[in-house]
Scaffold this motif. Structure first.
Motif, short mmCIF file in Angstrom:
data_model
loop_
_atom_site.label_atom_id
_atom_site.label_comp_id
_atom_site.label_asym_id
_atom_site.label_seq_id
_atom_site.Cartn_x
_atom_site.Cartn_y
_atom_site.Cartn_z
N PRO A 1 -36.46 -29.71 26.27
CA PRO A 1 -36.35 -30.69 27.36
C PRO A 1 -34.89 -30.92 27.74
O PRO A 1 -34.07 -31.26 26.89
N ALA A 2 -34.61 -30.71 29.01
CA ALA A 2 -33.22 -30.78 29.50
C ALA A 2 -32.59 -32.13 29.18
O ALA A 2 -31.40 -32.22 28.88
N ASP A 3 -33.41 -33.18 29.20
CA ASP A 3 -32.83 -34.52 28.98
C ASP A 3 -32.39 -34.74 27.54
O ASP A 3 -31.74 -35.73 27.22
N LYS A 4 -32.77 -33.82 26.64
CA LYS A 4 -32.36 -33.99 25.24
C LYS A 4 -31.02 -33.30 24.97
O LYS A 4 -30.41 -33.49 23.92
N LEU A 5 -30.61 -32.47 25.92
CA LEU A 5 -29.44 -31.65 25.66
C LEU A 5 -28.19 -32.50 25.42
O LEU A 5 -27.38 -32.19 24.56
N HIS A 6 -28.11 -33.59 26.17
CA HIS A 6 -26.89 -34.37 26.02
C HIS A 6 -26.77 -35.00 24.64
O HIS A 6 -25.69 -35.22 24.14
N GLU A 7 -27.91 -35.27 24.02
CA GLU A 7 -27.85 -35.84 22.66
C GLU A 7 -27.26 -34.84 21.68
O GLU A 7 -26.47 -35.19 20.80
N ILE A 8 -27.68 -33.58 21.85
CA ILE A 8 -27.14 -32.55 20.97
C ILE A 8 -25.66 -32.32 21.27
O ILE A 8 -24.85 -32.20 20.36
N ARG A 9 -25.35 -32.29 22.56
CA ARG A 9 -23.94 -32.14 22.95
C ARG A 9 -23.07 -33.18 22.26
O ARG A 9 -22.00 -32.91 21.77
N LYS A 10 -23.63 -34.41 22.26
CA LYS A 10 -22.87 -35.52 21.70
C LYS A 10 -22.59 -35.25 20.22
O LYS A 10 -21.49 -35.47 19.72
N LYS A 11 -23.60 -34.74 19.54
CA LYS A 11 -23.42 -34.49 18.11
C LYS A 11 -22.44 -33.36 17.84
O LYS A 11 -21.84 -33.30 16.78
N PHE A 12 -22.34 -32.45 18.78
CA PHE A 12 -21.46 -31.29 18.57
C PHE A 12 -20.05 -31.53 19.10
O PHE A 12 -19.18 -30.69 18.95
N ARG A 13 -19.88 -32.67 19.75
CA ARG A 13 -18.60 -32.92 20.40
C ARG A 13 -17.46 -32.79 19.39
O ARG A 13 -17.54 -33.26 18.27
N GLY A 14 -16.42 -32.10 19.80
CA GLY A 14 -15.26 -31.97 18.91
C GLY A 14 -15.16 -30.61 18.28
O GLY A 14 -14.07 -30.15 17.98
N TYR A 15 -16.29 -29.95 18.07
CA TYR A 15 -16.13 -28.62 17.46
C TYR A 15 -17.01 -27.56 18.10
O TYR A 15 -16.96 -26.40 17.70
N ALA A 16 -17.81 -27.96 19.07
CA ALA A 16 -18.60 -26.93 19.76
C ALA A 16 -18.94 -27.42 21.16
O ALA A 16 -19.17 -28.61 21.37
N GLU A 17 -18.94 -26.51 22.08
CA GLU A 17 -19.28 -26.87 23.45
C GLU A 17 -20.57 -26.16 23.84
O GLU A 17 -20.73 -24.97 23.59
N ILE A 18 -21.48 -26.90 24.43
CA ILE A 18 -22.75 -26.29 24.83
C ILE A 18 -22.80 -26.22 26.35
O ILE A 18 -22.63 -27.24 27.04
N ARG A 19 -23.00 -25.03 26.88
CA ARG A 19 -23.06 -24.85 28.33
C ARG A 19 -24.39 -24.24 28.69
O ARG A 19 -24.89 -23.35 28.02
N VAL A 20 -24.96 -24.76 29.77
CA VAL A 20 -26.15 -24.11 30.33
C VAL A 20 -25.70 -23.36 31.57
O VAL A 20 -25.14 -23.96 32.50
N SER A 21 -25.89 -22.05 31.53
CA SER A 21 -25.42 -21.24 32.65
C SER A 21 -26.42 -20.16 32.97
O SER A 21 -27.27 -19.82 32.15
N LYS A 22 -26.27 -19.62 34.14
CA LYS A 22 -27.12 -18.49 34.50
C LYS A 22 -26.65 -17.26 33.73
O LYS A 22 -25.45 -17.05 33.55
N ASN A 23 -27.61 -16.46 33.31
CA ASN A 23 -27.28 -15.26 32.55
C ASN A 23 -26.33 -14.34 33.30
O ASN A 23 -25.44 -13.74 32.73
N LYS B 1 -24.07 -5.01 23.68
CA LYS B 1 -24.67 -5.53 22.45
C LYS B 1 -25.51 -6.78 22.69
O LYS B 1 -26.48 -7.03 21.99
N ILE B 2 -25.09 -7.59 23.65
CA ILE B 2 -25.80 -8.86 23.82
C ILE B 2 -26.69 -8.92 25.04
O ILE B 2 -27.44 -9.87 25.23
N GLU B 3 -26.65 -7.85 25.82
CA GLU B 3 -27.39 -7.84 27.08
C GLU B 3 -28.86 -8.21 26.90
O GLU B 3 -29.43 -8.97 27.68
N LYS B 4 -29.44 -7.66 25.83
CA LYS B 4 -30.89 -7.86 25.68
C LYS B 4 -31.27 -9.32 25.40
O LYS B 4 -32.43 -9.69 25.47
N TYR B 5 -30.30 -10.13 25.04
CA TYR B 5 -30.60 -11.55 24.81
C TYR B 5 -30.44 -12.37 26.09
O TYR B 5 -30.77 -13.55 26.12
N LEU B 6 -29.92 -11.72 27.13
CA LEU B 6 -29.62 -12.47 28.35
C LEU B 6 -30.80 -12.48 29.30
O LEU B 6 -30.73 -11.94 30.40
#
Lengths: 298, 69, 69, 69, 69, 69, 69
Positions: free
Chosen positions: A43-65, A81-86
């Motif tokens: 759920p997109a609305d939960k992403l900010h909660e996780i972002r908050k927990k990761f703040r300071g050492y990891a950045e989470i971005r939602v982007s088009k492949n 190497k990573i194409e197949k995950y995109l």
């Protein structure tokens, strides 16, 4: 091809896309760890909660492949190497931390949600004994179907005994869903599912990224017990280890004395304990076969 | 328990536990032998795998043996 | 363990455990008596309060729970 | 278990368990180091209270192995 | 217990436990090696079947030796 | 327990437990050897599979905590 | 465990456990004595109250609690 199309169609490309590619490129260059995580069912609305927990050492971005792909290429990443995950909808996690640390923290920062039809439970679901606050009525038969014992108390449904209705991995019974909601039980985890981590040239697939801390704990325990056992066996000259060696030697000595019927002041008791244990066992055994009325010495 | 001790004595000496052997041992220990009980014990022991019973008894927690003070 | 069972047999029959009584019982069981072991057991038992030891031994949970199959 | 023994060695020597220290120890033991596992172990052990686990391992009744034969 | 951890590290990596290999590992872990202790441990381990000991480790009757601290 | 300790010392050193070897060890420990007891111990040990006994001792489940203190 | 049995033998014979006495016993048992181990064991045992440990050993045969360091 992509670059070409970019150059040719450059004017039609909105500025935000260009900016985003630049930013992604920067993130890729600046971070040792890139994790691609599946956003489907998240759920997109939960992403900010996780972002908050990761703040300071990891950045989470939602982007088009496609944008990520361009940025990766620009940053000099080996895209093959990573194409197949995109594919499908992804979040990209950038960090300079060890990828396993990110994995562990994703696990820790998981959220819970109410079940919807068809969900599998992520944990044991127990309907606890006690007043449910639900007015008695048709709901009683639902409890009945779930084999949850109830009684009516002041017109309300009371559960009389803690009842397990699903184990981890079980599909949650559809009729239980409204009850779980009323009871505030959230049995389904919401967490970003990792697909792969890219870390300093290493590609680590999701299965390997999972860290089961309990496994580590039990291995440490085993290693420690092995160490003590070996130390005890060789009489490793440390007082605490020697104490165990002595205890073990004494245990062996007493048991040997007992088995060989060696009587001395120190060993008489173990000898008779063993003899009595055998006599009692035999007495009991034949007492069962034929009622001899033998009193098993106690 | 005398009948049991006598039986175990015979068993651990690898002798057959018969009415006669049991009576011999009990008599040698100065015990007035109860014929009926001898018969009953011998009959009952026939139905039992003594080694098995003793093995189980031995597997029981017997370690505790407070050293004599 | 023969020497122990024989001793327990004598003890529970309330007979003194002497070299002679022990030899009698062992012989009656068809055992070739080893004089030295008889001496050793009798001597050792002299230093032990058997009733006390048996009481303690019986109080152990061990004695209490034979495999009850 | 090599990675665990190496980690416990560092721990009991009161050294930090880092990728470098772990690799050093493993290499000194003649082990071909798996970079990914080193990373996994270091990350995991950061989350584990080793002293606590050791204390529990020690306290665990060794009953662990009942005479199950 | 560093010397034992180091020994088990070598053992589980299927390396010989020699004075040299043990010293290497301990040094790599940043430990000041005590030559005498290394000798003692290597000598002692020679007399022991480590695999056998580990197999029985879970069954170890490790009793009554609470931390002296 | 001296005779038992001495026997297990010999056993764990993989030496035969004979009257002579047992006497040697006991004497070296400064113990006045009781010939009768030595003979009895050696004879009794002949009837016992020491390795088996030790294995069972190690495998013993959490044992009988003494009933009372 | 030879060093432990030898030490317990000396202890139960009420002899001091010194490098010399330990060496004597081990040698008498036909064991090639490792000087270094003898030193280390004797030194470590100085810090152990053997009577205390034996009392506990007898009272609680199995309950793992090695020191966690």
């Amino acid at each position: 091809m992509i670059e070409m199309s970019i150059t040719i169609q450059q004017k039609k490309i909105p500025q935000w896309k260009i900016d985003e590619v630049k930013e992604l490129e920067q993130l890729i260059k600046e971070n040792k760890t890139i994790i691609i995580a599946n956003l489907e069912k998240f759920p997109a609305d939960k992403l900010h909660e996780i972002r908050k927990k990761f703040r300071g050492y990891a950045e989470i971005r939602v982007s088009k492949n496609t944008l990520f792909k361009i940025a990766a290429k620009n940053a000099g990443l080996d895209i093959t190497k990573i194409e197949k995950y995109l594919n499908s909808s992804n979040a990209f996690i950038f960090s300079n931390e060890n990828p396993f640390t990110i994995s562990i923290n994703l696990n820790k920062s998981r959220l819970k949600r109410y079940a919807i039809a068809g969900d599998k439970s992520d944990e044991e679901i127990v309907i606890p004994a006690g007043d449910t606050g639900m007015p008695a009525g048709p709901i009683l038969s639902t409890f009945g179907k779930l084999k949850v014992p109830t009684r009516v108390q002041d017109g309300k449904v009371a559960v009389t005994k803690d009842t397990l209705i699903a184990k981890p991995g079980d599909t949650i019974p559809a009729e239980a869903i409204p009850i779980l909601q009323k009871l505030g039980i959230m049995p389904v985890y919401v967490k970003l599912t990792m697909k792969v981590a890219y870390h300093e040239g290493l590609l680590i697939p999701a299965e390997e990224l999972e860290v089961n801390l309990d496994d580590y704990r039990s291995e440490i325990g085993e290693a420690y017990r092995n160490t003590i056992a070996l130390g005890v066996e060789i009489a490793y000259p440390v007082p605490d280890v020697l104490k165990i060696s002595i205890t073990k030697a004494q245990n062996y000595s007493l048991n040997l004395a007992g088995e060989m019927g060696y009587i001395s002041k120190d060993t008489a008791e173990i000898v008779f304990i063993k003899a009595l244990a055998k006599a009692n066992a035999l007495a009991e055994a034949i007492n069962d076969k034929a009622n001899l009325g033998i009193q098993v010495a106690q | 328990m005398e009948y049991i001790y006598a039986s175990l004595l015979l068993h651990s000496a690898k002798k057959d536990i018969t009415e006669d052997s049991l009576k011999n041992v009990l008599t040698a220990a100065g015990i007035n032998v109860d014929e009926v009980r001898v018969k009953a014990v011998v009959a009952a022991l026939k139905e039992v795998n003594i080694d098995e019973v003793l093995k189980n008894a031995a597997a029981m927690p017997v370690a505790a043996a407070p050293a004599a003070q």
